[in-house]
Scaffold this motif. Structure first.
Motif, PDB file in Angstrom:
ATOM      1  N   ALA A   1      -5.887  16.176   2.096  1.00 22.95           N
ATOM      2  CA  ALA A   1      -5.584  14.563   1.296  1.00 22.95           C
ATOM      3  C   ALA A   1      -5.779  16.255  -0.097  1.00 22.95           C
ATOM      4  CB  ALA A   1      -7.471  14.652   1.165  1.00 22.95           C
TER       5      ALA A   1
ATOM      6  N   ALA B   1      -3.273   3.191  -2.363  1.00 20.38           N
ATOM      7  CA  ALA B   1      -3.491   3.957  -1.486  1.00 20.38           C
ATOM      8  C   ALA B   1      -3.722   3.913   0.223  1.00 20.38           C
ATOM      9  CB  ALA B   1      -3.861   5.302  -1.527  1.00 20.38           C
TER      10      ALA B   1
ATOM     11  N   ALA C   1      -2.003  -2.455  -3.247  1.00 13.18           N
ATOM     12  CA  ALA C   1      -2.969  -2.581  -3.383  1.00 13.18           C
ATOM     13  C   ALA C   1      -4.271  -1.632  -2.813  1.00 13.18           C
ATOM     14  CB  ALA C   1      -3.481  -3.798  -1.825  1.00 13.18           C
TER      15      ALA C   1
ATOM     16  N   PRO D   1     -11.844  -0.168  -6.242  1.00 14.61           N
ATOM     17  CA  PRO D   1     -12.443   0.341  -5.631  1.00 14.61           C
ATOM     18  C   PRO D   1     -12.859   1.230  -4.426  1.00 14.61           C
ATOM     19  CG  PRO D   1     -10.804  -0.874  -5.091  1.00 14.61           C
ATOM     20  CD  PRO D   1     -10.592  -0.157  -5.666  1.00 14.61           C
ATOM     21  N   GLU D   2     -12.595   2.606  -4.997  1.00 16.71           N
ATOM     22  CA  GLU D   2     -12.163   3.981  -4.325  1.00 16.71           C
ATOM     23  C   GLU D   2     -14.236   4.362  -3.707  1.00 16.71           C
ATOM     24  OE1 GLU D   2     -10.171   3.870  -7.062  1.00 16.71           O
ATOM     25  OE2 GLU D   2      -8.423   4.698  -6.348  1.00 16.71           O
TER      26      GLU D   2
ATOM     27  N   ALA E   1       0.579  -1.118   0.184  1.00 12.67           N
ATOM     28  CA  ALA E   1       0.017  -0.130   0.128  1.00 12.67           C
ATOM     29  C   ALA E   1       0.644   1.120   0.114  1.00 12.67           C
ATOM     30  CB  ALA E   1      -0.820   0.529   0.929  1.00 12.67           C
TER      31      ALA E   1
ATOM     32  N   LEU F   1      -4.852  -2.545  -6.940  1.00 13.99           N
ATOM     33  CA  LEU F   1      -6.102  -1.408  -6.627  1.00 13.99           C
ATOM     34  C   LEU F   1      -6.060  -0.538  -6.465  1.00 13.99           C
ATOM     35  CD1 LEU F   1      -7.632  -4.641  -4.100  1.00 13.99           C
ATOM     36  CD2 LEU F   1      -8.087  -3.963  -7.270  1.00 13.99           C
TER      37      LEU F   1
ATOM     38  N   MET G   1     -13.769  -6.055  -8.706  1.00 16.37           N
ATOM     39  CA  MET G   1     -12.040  -5.977  -9.425  1.00 16.37           C
ATOM     40  C   MET G   1     -12.615  -6.610 -10.857  1.00 16.37           C
ATOM     41  SD  MET G   1     -10.252  -7.262  -6.136  1.00 16.37           S
ATOM     42  CE  MET G   1     -10.925  -7.572  -4.609  1.00 16.37           C
TER      43      MET G   1
ATOM     44  N   GLY H   1      -4.792   2.918  -5.734  1.00 20.25           N
ATOM     45  CA  GLY H   1      -3.314   4.007  -5.853  1.00 20.25           C
ATOM     46  C   GLY H   1      -2.634   2.922  -6.919  1.00 20.25           C
TER      47      GLY H   1
ATOM     48  N   PHE I   1      -5.366   9.345  -7.812  1.00 16.06           N
ATOM     49  CA  PHE I   1      -3.866   9.890  -7.980  1.00 16.06           C
ATOM     50  C   PHE I   1      -3.687   9.777  -9.996  1.00 16.06           C
ATOM     51  CE2 PHE I   1      -2.496   7.723  -4.278  1.00 16.06           C
ATOM     52  CZ  PHE I   1      -1.822   8.540  -3.742  1.00 16.06           C
TER      53      PHE I   1
ATOM     54  N   PRO J   1     -10.770   8.287  -6.544  1.00 11.38           N
ATOM     55  CA  PRO J   1      -9.369   7.592  -7.466  1.00 11.38           C
ATOM     56  C   PRO J   1      -9.122   9.384  -7.791  1.00 11.38           C
ATOM     57  CG  PRO J   1     -10.801   6.768  -9.053  1.00 11.38           C
ATOM     58  CD  PRO J   1     -11.991   7.724  -8.004  1.00 11.38           C
TER      59      PRO J   1
ATOM     60  N   LYS K   1       1.748 -11.449  -3.640  1.00 10.91           N
ATOM     61  CA  LYS K   1       0.130 -11.092  -3.965  1.00 10.91           C
ATOM     62  C   LYS K   1      -0.326 -10.483  -3.857  1.00 10.91           C
ATOM     63  CE  LYS K   1      -3.169 -11.833  -0.281  1.00 10.91           C
ATOM     64  NZ  LYS K   1      -3.688 -12.395   1.404  1.00 10.91           N
TER      65      LYS K   1
HETATM   66  N1  CO8 Z   1      -4.218  -0.040   2.583  1.00  4.58           N
HETATM   67  C1  CO8 Z   1      -3.567  -0.021   4.000  1.00  4.58           C
HETATM   68  N2  CO8 Z   1      -3.935  -1.508   3.684  1.00  4.58           N
HETATM   69  C2  CO8 Z   1      -3.766  -2.520   3.102  1.00  4.58           C
HETATM   70  C3  CO8 Z   1      -4.560  -2.067   2.155  1.00  4.58           C
HETATM   71  C4  CO8 Z   1      -4.383  -0.288   1.635  1.00  4.58           C
HETATM   72  N3  CO8 Z   1      -4.990  -0.297   0.571  1.00  4.58           N
HETATM   73  N4  CO8 Z   1      -4.431  -3.043   1.731  1.00  4.58           N
HETATM   74  C5  CO8 Z   1      -4.021  -4.350   1.639  1.00  4.58           C
HETATM   75  N5  CO8 Z   1      -3.240  -3.387   3.402  1.00  4.58           N
HETATM   76  C6  CO8 Z   1      -2.980  -4.438   4.327  1.00  4.58           C
HETATM   77  C7  CO8 Z   1      -3.937  -4.603   5.247  1.00  4.58           C
HETATM   78  O1  CO8 Z   1      -4.907  -3.773   6.531  1.00  4.58           O
HETATM   79  C8  CO8 Z   1      -3.800  -5.736   6.066  1.00  4.58           C
HETATM   80  O2  CO8 Z   1      -2.994  -5.087   7.005  1.00  4.58           O
HETATM   81  P1  CO8 Z   1      -3.208  -6.072   8.645  1.00  4.58           P
HETATM   82  O3  CO8 Z   1      -2.399  -7.165   8.644  1.00  4.58           O
HETATM   83  O4  CO8 Z   1      -2.472  -5.099   9.314  1.00  4.58           O
HETATM   84  O5  CO8 Z   1      -4.772  -5.940   9.421  1.00  4.58           O
HETATM   85  C9  CO8 Z   1      -2.734  -7.170   5.092  1.00  4.58           C
HETATM   86  O6  CO8 Z   1      -2.750  -5.873   4.266  1.00  4.58           O
HETATM   87  C10 CO8 Z   1      -2.734  -7.512   4.163  1.00  4.58           C
HETATM   88  O7  CO8 Z   1      -4.264  -7.906   4.076  1.00  4.58           O
HETATM   89  P2  CO8 Z   1      -5.953  -8.331   3.492  1.00  4.58           P
HETATM   90  O8  CO8 Z   1      -5.641  -9.346   5.382  1.00  4.58           O
HETATM   91  O9  CO8 Z   1      -6.744  -7.407   3.503  1.00  4.58           O
HETATM   92  O10 CO8 Z   1      -5.808  -8.982   2.884  1.00  4.58           O
HETATM   93  P3  CO8 Z   1      -6.333 -10.168   2.122  1.00  4.58           P
HETATM   94  O11 CO8 Z   1      -6.226 -11.185   1.252  1.00  4.58           O
HETATM   95  O12 CO8 Z   1      -7.614 -10.639   2.977  1.00  4.58           O
HETATM   96  O13 CO8 Z   1      -7.519  -9.235   1.301  1.00  4.58           O
HETATM   97  C11 CO8 Z   1      -7.588  -7.068  -0.749  1.00  4.58           C
HETATM   98  C12 CO8 Z   1      -6.666  -8.540   0.111  1.00  4.58           C
HETATM   99  C13 CO8 Z   1      -8.985  -7.649  -1.078  1.00  4.58           C
HETATM  100  C14 CO8 Z   1      -6.547  -6.649  -2.094  1.00  4.58           C
HETATM  101  C15 CO8 Z   1      -8.039  -6.367   0.768  1.00  4.58           C
HETATM  102  O14 CO8 Z   1      -6.565  -6.412   1.784  1.00  4.58           O
HETATM  103  C16 CO8 Z   1      -8.708  -4.890   0.111  1.00  4.58           C
HETATM  104  O15 CO8 Z   1      -9.247  -5.029  -0.427  1.00  4.58           O
HETATM  105  N6  CO8 Z   1      -7.345  -3.902   0.293  1.00  4.58           N
HETATM  106  C17 CO8 Z   1      -8.103  -2.382  -0.075  1.00  4.58           C
HETATM  107  C18 CO8 Z   1      -8.021  -2.228  -1.482  1.00  4.58           C
HETATM  108  C19 CO8 Z   1      -9.192  -1.079  -1.560  1.00  4.58           C
HETATM  109  O16 CO8 Z   1      -9.427  -0.475  -1.242  1.00  4.58           O
HETATM  110  N7  CO8 Z   1      -7.612   0.169  -2.381  1.00  4.58           N
HETATM  111  C20 CO8 Z   1      -8.017   1.118  -2.630  1.00  4.58           C
HETATM  112  C21 CO8 Z   1      -7.521   2.932  -1.516  1.00  4.58           C
HETATM  113  S1  CO8 Z   1      -8.082   3.627  -2.209  1.00  4.58           S
HETATM  114  C22 CO8 Z   1      -7.238   4.343  -2.946  1.00  4.58           C
HETATM  115  O17 CO8 Z   1      -5.985   3.475  -2.987  1.00  4.58           O
HETATM  116  C23 CO8 Z   1      -7.259   5.970  -3.258  1.00  4.58           C
HETATM  117  C24 CO8 Z   1      -6.232   6.418  -4.416  1.00  4.58           C
HETATM  118  C25 CO8 Z   1      -6.035   7.886  -4.648  1.00  4.58           C
HETATM  119  C26 CO8 Z   1      -5.148   8.443  -2.957  1.00  4.58           C
HETATM  120  C27 CO8 Z   1      -5.683  10.058  -3.125  1.00  4.58           C
HETATM  121  C28 CO8 Z   1      -4.996  10.303  -2.011  1.00  4.58           C
HETATM  122  C29 CO8 Z   1      -6.025  11.511  -1.328  1.00  4.58           C
END
Ligand code: CO8
Length: 258
Positions: free
Chosen positions: A77, A64, A62, A131-132, A25, A107, A165, A109, A141, A139, A58
Motif C-alpha cells: 500500500a 484507484a 472513478a 469516497p475513500e 480506474a 472520484l 459526491m 484517485g 495520492f 486518500p 461516463k
Molecule cells: N476500481 C475498479 N473498478 C472500478 C472502479 C474502481 N475505482 N470504479 C468503477 N469500476 C468498474 C466497476 O467494477 C464496473 O466493472 P464491472 O463491469 O467489471 O463490474 C465498471 O467499472 C462500471 O462501474 P459500475 O457498474 O459500478 O458503474 P455505475 O454507473 O453503476 O457506478 C460509480 C459508477 C458510482 C462511479 C461506481 O462505479 C463506483 O462507486 N466506483 C468506485 C468509486 C470509488 O470508490 N472510488 C475511490 C476508489 S479508492 C481510491 O481512489 C483511493 C486512492 C488512493 C489510493 C492509494 C493507493 C494505496
C-alpha cells in the motif's frame, strides 16, 4: 500503450486515460503508462499545454483500482500510494500548464489526479468526491492535502468524512472547478483555453506557474522575493523584448520560448 492514449493538436498534448470499461480506474499498470507518457511529453520542447481527460462519456477517472487495492498489505500500500503521489507531483510540477477536462466521475484517485492539474474544466454531468472512507480507506495520492488547499480545510474535512459526491455546479461554487460546460462543449472550451495559453510567452507562463505554486502558504515577504526574482529572470529572454516591441509596433508578438 494499452491504457493511455496520447495525441498532439498543434502545441497542445491530450493525455486520455483509456480504460472506459472500468471507468478509467487507476491500476498500477495505468499509472506506469501515465508516467512513461508524461516523461516523454515533458521532453517535448514544442508542447505548450497538456490536457488530461478520460475516455468515454461516463468518467474522468472513478478512482484507484479497488480490485487491486483489495490485495494490498501495509508495504505494498505504501509503494502504491508513493508511486501515485510521486506521479501526481510530477503533474503538478509539469513544465507546461496542465488542464483537467473532467467529463463524468472524478472520484478518489480520479479527483486526486484532477487536483494535481493546474485547473479543472468540467462537464455538467461531472461528479466529484473523495469516497475513500466508504471503503475503509483514506486518500493516498495527495487528495487530503491538495483538496484542503484548494477548497479549505473545513469543506475538505466534510467531503472526506462523508465521502459524498458533489455535482459540477457545487464544485464550481467552492472554487474547485473553473468552468462548467455542456457535455458536448467541454472539449471545445478546453481546446480554446489551451490554445490561448499556447499563444502566450512560455517562459512567462512557466515562471508564473512556479511562483503561484511555490509561494502558496509562504509569508508575504518571502513570496514577493520569489516573484521579484522570477520577474527579473524573464529579462534574460528574447520573448520579453519581442512582447514589448510587438506592443510598441502595434502587432501580435511571436513568442519562441527563448
Ligand atoms: N476500481 C475498479 N473498478 C472500478 C472502479 C474502481 N475505482 N470504479 C468503477 N469500476 C468498474 C466497476 O467494477 C464496473 O466493472 P464491472 O463491469 O467489471 O463490474 C465498471 O467499472 C462500471 O462501474 P459500475 O457498474 O459500478 O458503474 P455505475 O454507473 O453503476 O457506478 C460509480 C459508477 C458510482 C462511479 C461506481 O462505479 C463506483 O462507486 N466506483 C468506485 C468509486 C470509488 O470508490 N472510488 C475511490 C476508489 S479508492 C481510491 O481512489 C483511493 C486512492 C488512493 C489510493 C492509494 C493507493 C494505496
Amino acid at each position: 500503450m494499452e491504457f493511455i492514449k496520447y495525441e498532439k493538436d498543434g502545441s497542445i498534448g491530450w493525455l486520455t486515460v483509456n480504460k472506459p470499461q472500468a471507468l478509467n480506474a487507476l491500476s498500477s499498470s495505468v499509472l506506469k503508462e501515465m508516467k512513461a507518457c508524461l516523461e516523454e511529453a515533458g521532453q517535448d520542447k514544442d508542447l505548450r499545454c497538456l490536457v488530461i481527460t478520460g475516455a468515454g462519456d461516463k468518467a474522468f477517472v472513478a478512482g484507484a483500482d479497488i480490485k487491486e487495492i483489495h490485495g494490498l498489505n501495509v508495504e505494498t500500500a505504501a509503494q502504491f500510494a508513493g508511486f501515485g503521489q510521486d506521479l501526481f507531483t510530477k503533474i503538478e510540477n509539469f513544465p507546461v500548464p496542465v488542464i483537467a477536462a473532467v467529463n463524468g466521475f472524478a472520484l478518489g484517485g480520479g479527483l486526486e489526479l484532477a487536483l494535481a492539474c493546474d485547473f479543472i474544466y468540467a462537464s455538467e454531468n461531472a461528479k466529484f468526491g473523495l469516497p475513500e472512507c466508504t471503503l475503509g480507506l483514506m486518500p493516498g495520492f495527495g487528495g487530503s492535502v491538495r483538496l484542503a488547499r484548494k477548497i479549505g480545510p473545513n469543506l475538505a474535512k466534510e467531503w472526506t468524512f462523508t465521502g459524498d459526491m458533489h455535482d459540477a455546479d457545487k464544485a464550481k461554487k467552492v472554487g474547485l472547478v473553473n468552468k462548467v460546460c455542456d457535455s458536448e462543449e467541454l472539449l471545445e472550451k478546453v481546446t480554446k483555453v489551451a490554445h490561448t495559453i499556447a499563444k502566450r510567452a512560455p517562459l512567462a507562463i512557466a515562471a508564473i506557474k512556479h511562483t503561484i505554486d511555490s509561494t502558496y502558504g509562504m509569508d508575504i515577504s518571502a513570496a514577493m522575493k520569489v516573484e521579484r526574482q522570477e520577474f527579473a529572470k524573464l529579462f534574460s529572454s528574447q520573448d520579453v523584448k519581442e512582447g514589448t516591441q510587438a506592443f510598441i509596433e502595434k502587432r501580435k508578438p511571436e513568442f519562441k520560448g527563448i
